[in-house]
Write a protein that holds these residues in place. Structure first.
Motif, PDB file in Angstrom:
ATOM      1  N   TYR A 100       0.849  -1.193   0.000  1.00  0.00           N
ATOM      2  CA  TYR A 100       0.000   0.000   0.000  1.00  0.00           C
ATOM      3  C   TYR A 100       0.883   1.240   0.000  1.00  0.00           C
ATOM      4  CZ  TYR A 100      -2.984   3.677   1.943  1.00  0.00           C
ATOM      5  OH  TYR A 100      -3.651   4.860   2.158  1.00  0.00           O
ATOM      6  N   PHE A 101       0.460   2.244  -0.772  1.00  0.00           N
ATOM      7  CA  PHE A 101       1.209   3.490  -0.826  1.00  0.00           C
ATOM      8  C   PHE A 101       0.225   4.625  -1.027  1.00  0.00           C
ATOM      9  CE2 PHE A 101       3.366   6.794  -3.354  1.00  0.00           C
ATOM     10  CZ  PHE A 101       4.422   7.091  -2.505  1.00  0.00           C
ATOM     11  N   GLU A 102       0.458   5.761  -0.380  1.00  0.00           N
ATOM     12  CA  GLU A 102      -0.397   6.919  -0.599  1.00  0.00           C
ATOM     13  C   GLU A 102       0.444   8.170  -0.774  1.00  0.00           C
ATOM     14  OE1 GLU A 102      -1.679   8.565   3.778  1.00  0.00           O
ATOM     15  OE2 GLU A 102      -2.874   6.923   2.948  1.00  0.00           O
ATOM     16  N   THR A 103      -0.123   9.119  -1.517  1.00  0.00           N
ATOM     17  CA  THR A 103       0.571  10.368  -1.783  1.00  0.00           C
ATOM     18  C   THR A 103      -0.459  11.461  -2.048  1.00  0.00           C
ATOM     19  OG1 THR A 103       2.249  11.423  -3.173  1.00  0.00           O
ATOM     20  CG2 THR A 103       0.748   9.925  -4.261  1.00  0.00           C
ATOM     21  N   PRO A 104      -0.163  12.709  -1.714  1.00  0.00           N
ATOM     22  CA  PRO A 104      -1.090  13.791  -2.055  1.00  0.00           C
ATOM     23  C   PRO A 104      -1.364  13.797  -3.558  1.00  0.00           C
ATOM     24  CG  PRO A 104       0.571  14.584  -0.531  1.00  0.00           C
ATOM     25  CD  PRO A 104       1.007  13.206  -0.960  1.00  0.00           C
ATOM     26  N   SER A 105      -2.623  13.982  -3.922  1.00  0.00           N
ATOM     27  CA  SER A 105      -3.022  13.908  -5.320  1.00  0.00           C
ATOM     28  C   SER A 105      -2.713  15.192  -6.066  1.00  0.00           C
ATOM     29  CB  SER A 105      -4.526  13.615  -5.413  1.00  0.00           C
ATOM     30  OG  SER A 105      -4.934  13.572  -6.764  1.00  0.00           O
ATOM     31  N   VAL A 109      -8.531  16.447  -5.025  1.00  0.00           N
ATOM     32  CA  VAL A 109      -8.325  16.934  -3.671  1.00  0.00           C
ATOM     33  C   VAL A 109      -8.124  15.715  -2.765  1.00  0.00           C
ATOM     34  CG1 VAL A 109      -9.363  18.176  -1.747  1.00  0.00           C
ATOM     35  CG2 VAL A 109      -9.731  18.976  -4.086  1.00  0.00           C
ATOM     36  N   GLY A 110      -7.168  15.787  -1.848  1.00  0.00           N
ATOM     37  CA  GLY A 110      -6.947  14.675  -0.929  1.00  0.00           C
ATOM     38  C   GLY A 110      -5.816  13.776  -1.377  1.00  0.00           C
ATOM     39  N   MET A 111      -5.954  12.494  -1.056  1.00  0.00           N
ATOM     40  CA  MET A 111      -4.867  11.542  -1.271  1.00  0.00           C
ATOM     41  C   MET A 111      -5.160  10.599  -2.436  1.00  0.00           C
ATOM     42  SD  MET A 111      -2.841  12.439   1.178  1.00  0.00           S
ATOM     43  CE  MET A 111      -1.646  11.102   1.286  1.00  0.00           C
ATOM     44  N   ASP A 112      -4.108  10.249  -3.173  1.00  0.00           N
ATOM     45  CA  ASP A 112      -4.146   9.099  -4.075  1.00  0.00           C
ATOM     46  C   ASP A 112      -3.626   7.907  -3.284  1.00  0.00           C
ATOM     47  OD1 ASP A 112      -5.031  10.565  -6.207  1.00  0.00           O
ATOM     48  OD2 ASP A 112      -3.098  10.664  -7.219  1.00  0.00           O
ATOM     49  N   ARG A 113      -4.291   6.754  -3.414  1.00  0.00           N
ATOM     50  CA  ARG A 113      -3.877   5.553  -2.695  1.00  0.00           C
ATOM     51  C   ARG A 113      -3.690   4.416  -3.685  1.00  0.00           C
ATOM     52  NH1 ARG A 113      -7.646   8.129   0.751  1.00  0.00           N
ATOM     53  NH2 ARG A 113      -6.748   8.614   2.795  1.00  0.00           N
ATOM     54  N   GLN A 114      -2.584   3.721  -3.564  1.00  0.00           N
ATOM     55  CA  GLN A 114      -2.273   2.614  -4.463  1.00  0.00           C
ATOM     56  C   GLN A 114      -2.252   1.305  -3.673  1.00  0.00           C
ATOM     57  OE1 GLN A 114       1.470   3.861  -6.135  1.00  0.00           O
ATOM     58  NE2 GLN A 114       0.493   5.047  -7.755  1.00  0.00           N
ATOM     59  N   TYR A 115      -3.038   0.346  -4.150  1.00  0.00           N
ATOM     60  CA  TYR A 115      -3.134  -0.975  -3.534  1.00  0.00           C
ATOM     61  C   TYR A 115      -2.622  -2.001  -4.541  1.00  0.00           C
ATOM     62  CZ  TYR A 115      -6.460   1.493  -0.478  1.00  0.00           C
ATOM     63  OH  TYR A 115      -7.070   2.394   0.377  1.00  0.00           O
ATOM     64  N   THR A 116      -1.570  -2.713  -4.184  1.00  0.00           N
ATOM     65  CA  THR A 116      -1.005  -3.710  -5.092  1.00  0.00           C
ATOM     66  C   THR A 116      -1.431  -5.105  -4.656  1.00  0.00           C
ATOM     67  OG1 THR A 116       0.901  -2.306  -5.560  1.00  0.00           O
ATOM     68  CG2 THR A 116       1.126  -4.647  -6.065  1.00  0.00           C
ATOM     69  N   TYR A 120      -1.556  -6.864 -10.256  1.00  0.00           N
ATOM     70  CA  TYR A 120      -2.200  -5.611 -10.665  1.00  0.00           C
ATOM     71  C   TYR A 120      -2.193  -4.614  -9.515  1.00  0.00           C
ATOM     72  CZ  TYR A 120      -6.218  -7.501  -8.126  1.00  0.00           C
ATOM     73  OH  TYR A 120      -7.034  -8.028  -7.158  1.00  0.00           O
ATOM     74  N   MET A 121      -2.395  -3.356  -9.870  1.00  0.00           N
ATOM     75  CA  MET A 121      -2.417  -2.283  -8.883  1.00  0.00           C
ATOM     76  C   MET A 121      -3.662  -1.422  -9.086  1.00  0.00           C
ATOM     77  SD  MET A 121       0.491   0.610  -8.090  1.00  0.00           S
ATOM     78  CE  MET A 121       0.447   1.271  -9.763  1.00  0.00           C
ATOM     79  N   LEU A 122      -4.385  -1.192  -7.992  1.00  0.00           N
ATOM     80  CA  LEU A 122      -5.536  -0.292  -8.002  1.00  0.00           C
ATOM     81  C   LEU A 122      -5.113   1.058  -7.438  1.00  0.00           C
ATOM     82  CD1 LEU A 122      -8.396  -2.488  -6.445  1.00  0.00           C
ATOM     83  CD2 LEU A 122      -7.831  -2.212  -8.848  1.00  0.00           C
ATOM     84  N   THR A 123      -5.537   2.134  -8.091  1.00  0.00           N
ATOM     85  CA  THR A 123      -5.295   3.471  -7.566  1.00  0.00           C
ATOM     86  C   THR A 123      -6.638   4.136  -7.325  1.00  0.00           C
ATOM     87  OG1 THR A 123      -3.235   3.640  -8.808  1.00  0.00           O
ATOM     88  CG2 THR A 123      -4.136   5.683  -7.926  1.00  0.00           C
TER      89      THR A 123
END
Length: 199
Positions: A100-105, A109-116, A120-123
């Motif tokens: 899991y990784f998150e970063t300001p979008s 507005v808010g955060m982008d979150r990446q789930y691997t 595959y990876m969902l953002t």
């Protein structure tokens, strides 16, 4: 001409410094905070990253609208996943992510979150306290689209599966359906990446 060249160099530097991981502030705020002597030039050069476009994208899908598996769908372990779907039920169905990784979008507005999840990876992006899916990216050839296309498939197989109603730009073949895009990067007639994303 010199003024225009200076504006290009300055804008390029601003874009490089304003990476998604560095700030959640809208990119155009960084650009317009530069010297007013180049403001007219930069305004004509930045529509692709303007706040207006982002707001238009968000207005096309609000939290009040029920997005029910529209557009191109990715299917895995009995779960169908669509772009702009609410992420919570999807993530619950998929179980704990491998990473899991998150970063300001930069785009929202808010955060982008990446789930691997292995192959595959969902953002997701955040809106009004909810997460919504806006990108599904294949990481290897162990998975495929419901139509059978995977990394390693041929361009001929892609066209046989999805037809000829695509746009192509530098080897990126893009199919559009409702509010989603399905993109295949093709190198030497072979698919090297598969990406579900926003229209």
């Amino acid at each position: 001409m010199k003024k225009y060249q200076y504006a290009i160099l300055l804008l390029t530097g601003v874009l490089n410094l304003a990476g998604c991981s560095n700030s959640a502030a809208p990119l155009e705020d960084k650009v317009t905070s530069e010297s007013t002597t180049i403001s007219e030039t930069t305004e004509s050069m930045t529509p692709a990253v303007s706040k207006t476009e982002t707001e238009t994208t968000l207005e096309s899908r609000t939290a009040e609208e029920a997005v029910s598996l529209q557009g191109y769908l990715f299917e895995v372990n009995g779960v169908s996943i669509g772009i702009y779907e609410e992420a919570k039920p999807v993530l619950e169905a998929l179980g704990e992510a491998d990473s899991y990784f998150e970063t300001p979008s930069c785009a929202f507005v808010g955060m982008d979150r990446q789930y691997t999840y292995g192959s595959y990876m969902l953002t997701t992006y955040e809106e009004d306290g909810q997460e919504y899916i806006y990108d599904i990216y294949f990481l290897d050839d162990k998975i495929s689209t419901p139509e059978g296309i995977r990394i390693g498939s041929t361009l001929e197989e892609v066209i046989a599966a999805y037809g000829e109603d695509y746009t192509e730009d530098f080897g990126m073949y893009t199919y559009r359906k409702e509010r989603s895009k399905l993109q295949f990067l093709v190198v030497d007639e072979v698919v090297t990446s598969v990406d579900y994303t926003t229209y």
